[in-house]
Design an enzyme around this catalytic site. Structure first.
Site, PDB file in Angstrom:
ATOM      1  N   ASN A 148      26.151  46.537  26.151  1.00 46.22           N
ATOM      2  CA  ASN A 148      25.487  46.426  24.837  1.00 46.22           C
ATOM      3  C   ASN A 148      24.779  45.078  24.621  1.00 46.22           C
ATOM      4  OD1 ASN A 148      28.015  45.222  24.627  1.00 46.22           O
ATOM      5  ND2 ASN A 148      28.259  45.749  22.477  1.00 46.22           N
ATOM      6  N   GLY A 221      34.805  45.109  27.213  1.00 47.43           N
ATOM      7  CA  GLY A 221      34.447  46.518  27.352  1.00 47.43           C
ATOM      8  C   GLY A 221      35.337  47.381  26.494  1.00 47.43           C
ATOM      9  N   GLU A 243      38.437  41.544  25.773  1.00 45.86           N
ATOM     10  CA  GLU A 243      37.685  41.654  24.512  1.00 45.86           C
ATOM     11  C   GLU A 243      37.263  43.109  24.415  1.00 45.86           C
ATOM     12  OE1 GLU A 243      37.249  39.129  22.479  1.00 45.86           O
ATOM     13  OE2 GLU A 243      37.671  37.397  23.731  1.00 45.86           O
ATOM     14  N   LEU A 244      37.903  43.880  23.535  1.00 44.44           N
ATOM     15  CA  LEU A 244      37.737  45.336  23.566  1.00 44.44           C
ATOM     16  C   LEU A 244      37.045  45.860  22.305  1.00 44.44           C
ATOM     17  CD1 LEU A 244      41.237  46.087  25.122  1.00 44.44           C
ATOM     18  CD2 LEU A 244      39.088  45.564  26.288  1.00 44.44           C
ATOM     19  N   CYS A 277      30.382  45.477  19.187  1.00 43.98           N
ATOM     20  CA  CYS A 277      31.836  45.587  19.019  1.00 43.98           C
ATOM     21  C   CYS A 277      32.240  45.230  17.597  1.00 43.98           C
ATOM     22  CB  CYS A 277      32.555  44.697  20.027  1.00 43.98           C
ATOM     23  SG  CYS A 277      32.022  42.991  19.959  1.00 43.98           S
TER      24      CYS A 277
HETATM   25  P1  NDP Z   1      33.372  49.951  29.669  1.00 41.05           P
HETATM   26  O1  NDP Z   1      34.799  49.660  29.418  1.00 41.05           O
HETATM   27  O2  NDP Z   1      32.983  51.336  30.003  1.00 41.05           O
HETATM   28  O3  NDP Z   1      32.820  49.026  30.858  1.00 41.05           O
HETATM   29  C1  NDP Z   1      32.928  47.621  30.836  1.00 41.05           C
HETATM   30  C2  NDP Z   1      32.786  47.100  32.249  1.00 41.05           C
HETATM   31  O4  NDP Z   1      33.928  47.475  33.019  1.00 41.05           O
HETATM   32  C3  NDP Z   1      31.593  47.661  32.990  1.00 41.05           C
HETATM   33  O5  NDP Z   1      31.027  46.663  33.804  1.00 41.05           O
HETATM   34  C4  NDP Z   1      32.225  48.742  33.828  1.00 41.05           C
HETATM   35  O6  NDP Z   1      31.475  49.101  34.952  1.00 41.05           O
HETATM   36  C5  NDP Z   1      33.501  48.055  34.239  1.00 41.05           C
HETATM   37  N1  NDP Z   1      34.537  48.948  34.734  1.00 41.05           N
HETATM   38  C6  NDP Z   1      34.655  50.302  34.585  1.00 41.05           C
HETATM   39  N2  NDP Z   1      35.794  50.745  35.172  1.00 41.05           N
HETATM   40  C7  NDP Z   1      36.412  49.651  35.692  1.00 41.05           C
HETATM   41  C8  NDP Z   1      37.621  49.464  36.397  1.00 41.05           C
HETATM   42  N3  NDP Z   1      38.437  50.468  36.680  1.00 41.05           N
HETATM   43  N4  NDP Z   1      37.947  48.199  36.778  1.00 41.05           N
HETATM   44  C9  NDP Z   1      37.151  47.154  36.481  1.00 41.05           C
HETATM   45  N5  NDP Z   1      35.983  47.279  35.813  1.00 41.05           N
HETATM   46  C10 NDP Z   1      35.622  48.515  35.414  1.00 41.05           C
HETATM   47  O7  NDP Z   1      32.611  49.420  28.386  1.00 41.05           O
HETATM   48  P2  NDP Z   1      31.092  49.644  27.984  1.00 41.05           P
HETATM   49  O8  NDP Z   1      30.214  49.040  29.029  1.00 41.05           O
HETATM   50  O9  NDP Z   1      30.917  51.078  27.620  1.00 41.05           O
HETATM   51  O10 NDP Z   1      30.951  48.714  26.679  1.00 41.05           O
HETATM   52  C11 NDP Z   1      31.171  49.183  25.391  1.00 41.05           C
HETATM   53  C12 NDP Z   1      32.530  48.759  24.897  1.00 41.05           C
HETATM   54  O11 NDP Z   1      32.650  47.352  24.963  1.00 41.05           O
HETATM   55  C13 NDP Z   1      32.758  49.121  23.433  1.00 41.05           C
HETATM   56  O12 NDP Z   1      34.059  49.640  23.269  1.00 41.05           O
HETATM   57  C14 NDP Z   1      32.649  47.784  22.716  1.00 41.05           C
HETATM   58  O13 NDP Z   1      33.353  47.728  21.499  1.00 41.05           O
HETATM   59  C15 NDP Z   1      33.198  46.860  23.749  1.00 41.05           C
HETATM   60  N6  NDP Z   1      32.747  45.493  23.487  1.00 41.05           N
HETATM   61  C16 NDP Z   1      33.651  44.565  23.050  1.00 41.05           C
HETATM   62  C17 NDP Z   1      33.236  43.286  22.721  1.00 41.05           C
HETATM   63  C18 NDP Z   1      34.215  42.257  22.241  1.00 41.05           C
HETATM   64  O14 NDP Z   1      33.870  41.083  22.228  1.00 41.05           O
HETATM   65  N7  NDP Z   1      35.421  42.623  21.820  1.00 41.05           N
HETATM   66  C19 NDP Z   1      31.824  42.898  22.809  1.00 41.05           C
HETATM   67  C20 NDP Z   1      30.968  43.950  23.290  1.00 41.05           C
HETATM   68  C21 NDP Z   1      31.426  45.194  23.612  1.00 41.05           C
HETATM   69  P3  NDP Z   1      30.514  50.401  34.864  1.00 41.05           P
HETATM   70  O15 NDP Z   1      29.588  50.171  33.715  1.00 41.05           O
HETATM   71  O16 NDP Z   1      29.841  50.387  36.151  1.00 41.05           O
HETATM   72  O17 NDP Z   1      31.420  51.585  34.631  1.00 41.05           O
END
Ligand code: NDP
Length: 511
Positions: A148, A221, A243-244, A277
């Site tokens: 994002n 993520g 950070e979720l 997020c």
């Molecule tokens: P994801 O959890 O789907 O992915 C995050 C990252 O993790 C990506 O690079 C992804 O790779 C990678 N990944 C996926 N599976 C694994 C694994 N098993 N082991 C290690 N890494 C892995 O999140 P999104 O990209 O969909 O982002 C959106 C989410 O992030 C929302 O829930 C949002 O709220 C949160 N977010 C939180 C923030 C905060 O500061 N709290 C800020 C911004 C977003 P790939 O894309 O290749 O699957």
């Protein structure tokens, strides 16, 4: 081998094919880094780290300021790449990615030395000892980022780690790998030494390899992936911050400035097409001002411009990730099936080729609906009428998330009082999202929104192993608790222990 495939011995290398979500047009293909590729990156990082740590804070800050100049000079190219893979307007890249990142470089450049200098402690008991804590950078930090904010939440997250003296390997989202790659390319061109900041592109499996080879993991993520990351880090006993997601509540009290609150609601709910997020994800409005507030929000949402980044000035661009728009559609359909009403928007746009969901306002919502319980992460603002402050706080806390929140009232003391009762890592009073820009204070989630935080002193100390040093001051021949133990010493220790008891009788005579 598949029937009809060419008779070639060359292995087929998997790639990521990125498409522009605003138009559907192909953008670029990127390689998938396998275990060997990540191991090689980690080895390069380990070789580079001692030199990077040795140059010191002032030199690291100087090099990062050069990187900042490069980012400023190349802003148009960065906007094109980030916008091309996210679908967000160019001005959003400037305001919500580059401005934060450039500010972060100045902030950590100035503060890192202070936050990481040795911290002296005065022992309360052992006055014959000196004690301090020192901070030692983890050699290789793995940053796994979302799609994002693909520039700020990858390169931006790396800045405090780099200032601490760590090297960084970034695993960007498969949806947006080009942004971090460009950031690392520009950083190298600006003088960041080779091996200090690397990007490995790939899917989740590449992220797992980064966890295996790095010394500390900084993950941003979803909750679901965060659990997997935590599990792997737990097995390996590696430090991790998570950070979720969030489901941030906005509480509008009866004495709020409705003009400001409604503008904030529209911005906070719709910026980046709601894919933040800390988006406003649900709104609770006290009964007496509910109708007026909803009317203002609806009027303002009707004036929001939406479209592709290149088609004149728009506030809301495309959504970034195809499954995300499906989720938004599901949430709105579920809400309507349970009695919610759509006052504006409510559906996917079919008049544009990309991934667009209309800016949407929902009312008559309740906590039986997905849109009030799960992270929607889309341009949807569900507004709920509440009896009073108590009910608003109760509903705000009725969530498995706790990332950010906002409270709206002209009475600042009341705002602070309500904020204290909201179960959330950050709360803004009469503002939204702005805490992300106040880098002096921590930002992190409660409950399922995360573990650990970014920003504040802890936002750089997390990239370091902490070491306690205790030094004997006087060099006496022995210490009283050392051996040989004697009856006199035993008696003395028993008397000292009695002193911890309460009441004079216990202190003097024991029990
Ligand atoms: P994801 O959890 O789907 O992915 C995050 C990252 O993790 C990506 O690079 C992804 O790779 C990678 N990944 C996926 N599976 C694994 C694994 N098993 N082991 C290690 N890494 C892995 O999140 P999104 O990209 O969909 O982002 C959106 C989410 O992030 C929302 O829930 C949002 O709220 C949160 N977010 C939180 C923030 C905060 O500061 N709290 C800020 C911004 C977003 P790939 O894309 O290749 O699957």
């Amino acid at each position: 081998m598949a029937h009809g495939a060419p008779l070639s011995e060359a292995p087929i290398r998997p790639v990521i094919s990125v498409k522009n979500p605003a138009t559907g047009a192909p953008v670029a293909d990127y390689p998938v880094a396998d275990r060997e590729a990540v191991a090689a990156a980690a080895a390069r990082a380990r070789r580079a780290q001692p030199g990077w740590a040795a140059v010191g804070f002032a030199e690291r800050a100087r090099i990062l300021r050069q990187v900042r100049d490069k980012l400023v000079d190349e802003k148009d190219r960065i906007c094109a790449v980030v916008s091309g893979e996210t679908g967000k307007p160019h001005h959003d890249v400037i305001t919500n990615e580059l401005l934060f990142l450039c500010d972060a470089i100045g902030f950590w450049g100035k503060r890192a030395a202070r936050y990481l200098s040795d911290e002296r402690a005065r022992p309360h008991l052992l006055k014959n000892k000196r004690a301090y804590v020192s901070y030692h950078p983890y050699p290789v930090v793995g940053i796994i980022g979302p799609w994002n904010f693909p520039f700020n939440l990858t390169i931006g997250e790396a800045i405090p780690a780099l200032m601490a003296g760590c090297t960084v390997i970034i695993k960007p989202s498969e949806v947006t790998p080009g942004s971090a790659l460009l950031g690392a390319e520009l950083a190298a061109a600006a003088g960041l030494p080779s091996g200090v900041l690397q990007v490995v592109t790939g899917y989740g499996e590449t992220g797992q390899h980064v966890i295996d080879f790095a010394d500390m993991i900084c993950f941003t993520g979803s909750v679901a992936t965060g659990r997997k990351v935590a599990e792997r880090c737990g097995q390996l006993l590696k430090p991790v911050t998570l950070e979720l997601g969030g489901k941030d509540p906005m509480i509008v009290l009866r004495d709020a400035d409705l003009e400001r609150a409604s503008s904030a609601c529209v911005y906070g709910g719709l910026v980046n097409a709601g894919q933040v997020c800390i988006s406003v994800e649900r709104v609770y409005v006290e009964e007496p001002v509910y109708d007026a507030f909803v009317q203002k929000v609806v009027d303002k949402v009707r004036h929001v411009r939406q479209g592709p980044p290149g088609a004149g000035l728009v506030e809301v661009g495309a959504m970034t990730f195809p499954p995300q728009i499906d989720k938004v559609e599901r949430h709105v359909a579920d809400a309507m099936a349970h009695g919610a009403r759509v006052l504006v928007g409510g559906k996917r746009r079919t008049d544009l080729p990309g991934l667009y969901f209309e800016p949407t306002v929902l009312v008559d919502v309740n906590h039986d609906m997905d849109v009030m319980r799960d992270e929607t992460f889309g341009p949807v603002i569900p507004i709920m009428r509440v009896r009073d402050e108590e009910e608003a706080i109760h509903l705000a806390n009725d969530s498995r998330y706790g990332l950010d929140a906002s409270v709206w009232t002209k009475d600042l003391a009341r705002g602070a009082r309500v904020a204290r009762r909201v179960q959330s890592g950050a709360v803004c009073v009469n503002d939204v999202m702005v805490n992300f820009a106040v880098t002096e204070v921590p930002m992190g989630g409660w409950k399922e929104s995360g573990v650990g935080h970014r920003h504040g002193p802890g936002g750089i100390r997390k990239f370091c192993a902490q070491q306690t040093v205790v030094i004997d001051r006087f060099g006496t021949r022995s210490e009283i608790n050392w051996w040989p133990m004697t009856p006199r010493k035993v008696k003395l220790f028993r008397r000292v222990l009695n002193l911890f008891g309460s009441g004079w009788r216990r202190k003097l005579l024991g029990s």
